[in-house]
Write a protein that holds these residues in place. Sequence first.
Motif, PDB file in Angstrom:
ATOM      1  N   SER A  22      53.041  42.367  47.010  1.00 45.30           N
ATOM      2  CA  SER A  22      52.316  41.363  46.233  1.00 45.30           C
ATOM      3  C   SER A  22      50.888  41.337  46.772  1.00 45.30           C
ATOM      4  CB  SER A  22      52.992  39.992  46.422  1.00 45.30           C
ATOM      5  OG  SER A  22      52.041  38.956  46.281  1.00 45.30           O
ATOM      6  N   THR A  23      49.912  41.282  45.879  1.00 43.83           N
ATOM      7  CA  THR A  23      48.518  41.273  46.363  1.00 43.83           C
ATOM      8  C   THR A  23      48.262  40.022  47.214  1.00 43.83           C
ATOM      9  OG1 THR A  23      47.819  40.300  44.259  1.00 43.83           O
ATOM     10  CG2 THR A  23      47.568  42.690  44.487  1.00 43.83           C
ATOM     11  N   ASN A  24      48.981  38.917  46.937  1.00 36.89           N
ATOM     12  CA  ASN A  24      48.819  37.722  47.783  1.00 36.89           C
ATOM     13  C   ASN A  24      49.313  37.999  49.206  1.00 36.89           C
ATOM     14  OD1 ASN A  24      47.887  36.341  45.507  1.00 36.89           O
ATOM     15  ND2 ASN A  24      48.944  34.465  46.064  1.00 36.89           N
ATOM     16  N   GLN A  31      52.934  46.010  41.386  1.00 41.51           N
ATOM     17  CA  GLN A  31      53.503  45.235  42.494  1.00 41.51           C
ATOM     18  C   GLN A  31      55.026  45.346  42.444  1.00 41.51           C
ATOM     19  OE1 GLN A  31      50.839  41.367  43.191  1.00 41.51           O
ATOM     20  NE2 GLN A  31      51.756  41.365  41.177  1.00 41.51           N
ATOM     21  N   GLY A  55      55.871  41.071  42.821  1.00 34.50           N
ATOM     22  CA  GLY A  55      54.901  40.132  42.250  1.00 34.50           C
ATOM     23  C   GLY A  55      55.588  38.800  42.006  1.00 34.50           C
ATOM     24  N   ARG A  56      54.925  37.713  42.342  1.00 30.09           N
ATOM     25  CA  ARG A  56      55.570  36.417  42.149  1.00 30.09           C
ATOM     26  C   ARG A  56      54.647  35.437  41.434  1.00 30.09           C
ATOM     27  NH1 ARG A  56      54.379  36.722  47.678  1.00 30.09           N
ATOM     28  NH2 ARG A  56      52.886  35.120  48.314  1.00 30.09           N
ATOM     29  N   GLY A  57      55.291  34.493  40.747  1.00 32.85           N
ATOM     30  CA  GLY A  57      54.551  33.453  40.053  1.00 32.85           C
ATOM     31  C   GLY A  57      54.815  32.116  40.711  1.00 32.85           C
ATOM     32  N   ARG A  58      54.404  31.035  40.048  1.00 33.52           N
ATOM     33  CA  ARG A  58      54.650  29.697  40.594  1.00 33.52           C
ATOM     34  C   ARG A  58      56.144  29.387  40.535  1.00 33.52           C
ATOM     35  NH1 ARG A  58      53.120  25.297  37.861  1.00 33.52           N
ATOM     36  NH2 ARG A  58      53.039  23.846  39.599  1.00 33.52           N
ATOM     37  N   TRP A  91      56.937  37.830  38.890  1.00 31.29           N
ATOM     38  CA  TRP A  91      55.849  38.263  37.995  1.00 31.29           C
ATOM     39  C   TRP A  91      56.000  39.765  37.779  1.00 31.29           C
ATOM     40  CZ3 TRP A  91      52.688  35.522  34.991  1.00 31.29           C
ATOM     41  CH2 TRP A  91      51.618  36.175  34.393  1.00 31.29           C
ATOM     42  N   MET A 118      45.601  40.878  40.991  1.00 29.90           N
ATOM     43  CA  MET A 118      44.596  40.816  42.053  1.00 29.90           C
ATOM     44  C   MET A 118      44.695  39.510  42.822  1.00 29.90           C
ATOM     45  SD  MET A 118      40.985  39.693  40.505  1.00 29.90           S
ATOM     46  CE  MET A 118      40.772  38.374  39.339  1.00 29.90           C
ATOM     47  N   ASN A 123      48.154  26.149  35.446  1.00 26.42           N
ATOM     48  CA  ASN A 123      47.717  27.474  35.925  1.00 26.42           C
ATOM     49  C   ASN A 123      47.889  28.619  34.950  1.00 26.42           C
ATOM     50  OD1 ASN A 123      50.504  27.395  36.042  1.00 26.42           O
ATOM     51  ND2 ASN A 123      50.541  29.023  37.558  1.00 26.42           N
ATOM     52  N   LYS A 137      51.515  33.357  26.636  1.00 25.08           N
ATOM     53  CA  LYS A 137      50.885  33.476  27.959  1.00 25.08           C
ATOM     54  C   LYS A 137      50.212  34.839  28.137  1.00 25.08           C
ATOM     55  CE  LYS A 137      52.045  32.701  32.819  1.00 25.08           C
ATOM     56  NZ  LYS A 137      52.721  31.764  33.706  1.00 25.08           N
ATOM     57  N   GLY A 155      48.379  34.277  34.467  1.00 21.39           N
ATOM     58  CA  GLY A 155      48.743  33.141  35.315  1.00 21.39           C
ATOM     59  C   GLY A 155      48.037  33.218  36.659  1.00 21.39           C
ATOM     60  N   ILE A 156      48.070  32.093  37.343  1.00 19.75           N
ATOM     61  CA  ILE A 156      47.338  31.938  38.611  1.00 19.75           C
ATOM     62  C   ILE A 156      48.313  31.425  39.670  1.00 19.75           C
ATOM     63  CG2 ILE A 156      45.482  30.617  39.740  1.00 19.75           C
ATOM     64  CD1 ILE A 156      44.480  30.089  36.749  1.00 19.75           C
ATOM     65  N   VAL A 189      45.785  36.327  40.712  1.00 17.47           N
ATOM     66  CA  VAL A 189      45.621  36.272  39.255  1.00 17.47           C
ATOM     67  C   VAL A 189      46.317  37.478  38.632  1.00 17.47           C
ATOM     68  CG1 VAL A 189      43.943  36.406  37.354  1.00 17.47           C
ATOM     69  CG2 VAL A 189      43.400  35.060  39.395  1.00 17.47           C
ATOM     70  N   GLY A 190      47.134  37.220  37.650  1.00 19.78           N
ATOM     71  CA  GLY A 190      47.755  38.293  36.878  1.00 19.78           C
ATOM     72  C   GLY A 190      47.335  38.142  35.426  1.00 19.78           C
TER      73      GLY A 190
HETATM   74  C1  BTN Z   1      52.304  32.159  37.311  1.00 26.19           C
HETATM   75  O1  BTN Z   1      52.004  32.182  36.126  1.00 26.19           O
HETATM   76  O2  BTN Z   1      53.339  31.592  37.697  1.00 26.19           O
HETATM   77  C2  BTN Z   1      51.380  32.786  38.314  1.00 26.19           C
HETATM   78  C3  BTN Z   1      51.381  34.286  38.231  1.00 26.19           C
HETATM   79  C4  BTN Z   1      50.480  34.932  39.268  1.00 26.19           C
HETATM   80  C5  BTN Z   1      50.667  36.435  39.319  1.00 26.19           C
HETATM   81  C6  BTN Z   1      49.662  37.082  40.224  1.00 26.19           C
HETATM   82  S1  BTN Z   1      49.654  38.838  40.066  1.00 26.19           S
HETATM   83  C7  BTN Z   1      48.619  38.967  41.450  1.00 26.19           C
HETATM   84  C8  BTN Z   1      49.105  37.955  42.472  1.00 26.19           C
HETATM   85  N1  BTN Z   1      50.169  38.521  43.269  1.00 26.19           N
HETATM   86  C9  BTN Z   1      51.336  37.923  43.045  1.00 26.19           C
HETATM   87  O3  BTN Z   1      52.414  38.224  43.597  1.00 26.19           O
HETATM   88  N2  BTN Z   1      51.187  36.940  42.165  1.00 26.19           N
HETATM   89  C10 BTN Z   1      49.820  36.825  41.708  1.00 26.19           C
END
Ligand code: BTN
Length: 252
Positions: A13-15, A38, A41-44, A49, A58, A102, A110, A113-114, A139-140
């Motif tokens: 995950s970029t985070n 990723q 990748g994860r969201g809220r 993600w 990113m 977000n 959609k 997301g952030i 940000v995705g």
């Molecule tokens: C959401 O809508 O719940 C937030 C989604 C955020 C996705 C981005 S992709 C880049 C960064 N790395 C992740 O793992 N998540 C965010």
Amino acid sequence: MSPTIHFLETVDSTNDEARRLLKNNQDFKDHIIIAESQTKGRGRLGRRWYSPPGNLYMTILKTPKISLAELSKISLIVGLSLHRVLKKYIPENHHLCLKWPNDILVNRNKLGGILVETESYSIIDDHMNDSLTCCLIGVGINLVSSPELSNYSSCNLLEFTKDVPQPDVLALEISQSLDDLIETWETKGFDSLREEWLWNAYGLGKPVSAKAENGFQIYGRFLTINKDGAVVIMDETQQEHLITSSEITYMF
Ligand code: BTN
């Protein structure tokens, strides 16, 4: 000053990569981590993600001069930056708008997301003895594909324009726009940006539902966001409820 961009082919995950960068370097200057794909990748709210190649994934590192209490509004500020940048790519007959707290939507679907996470450090040296909070702004944006999910419908930029920007071009535009907004936030406060957020909000005045802090599900009309960035819902008895976390569900 332009940010340093780190390109990765694939990453969990970029985070997470941004957190590793911070841990290893203790460097709070502007960095942007961009990955082609990723694996985690994860969201809220613990959601996944989906991150196949072609879209923008990113994380931007920023350390705004904003108190910790105020920093909770950063997702709204980031949303505004996405709106300012993406409106150049979306024809006016499509409705680009913000969903608290977000999401960025086009025609209710959609687009991106952030996910903002924070890392605090105490800096103690000859010049400074301070505590800094670095924001890991994930940000995705769906550029060329969007997942088919059961819980919400999504879309991608290619559905609206042939001129889909390269991920790094878009990343720099967003980072620049975010710098402008953070400067306004630092100097004039959130109130000066609240109107712009509301102007671009989806569903103002419409029926919504959301989980309040006490766990109760609230039903009513989405009245506004207050000076703290919380959603205000008015129920049928004209009582106002504040929603500070969770998310809102549109009932129309
Ligand atoms: C959401 O809508 O719940 C937030 C989604 C955020 C996705 C981005 S992709 C880049 C960064 N790395 C992740 O793992 N998540 C965010």
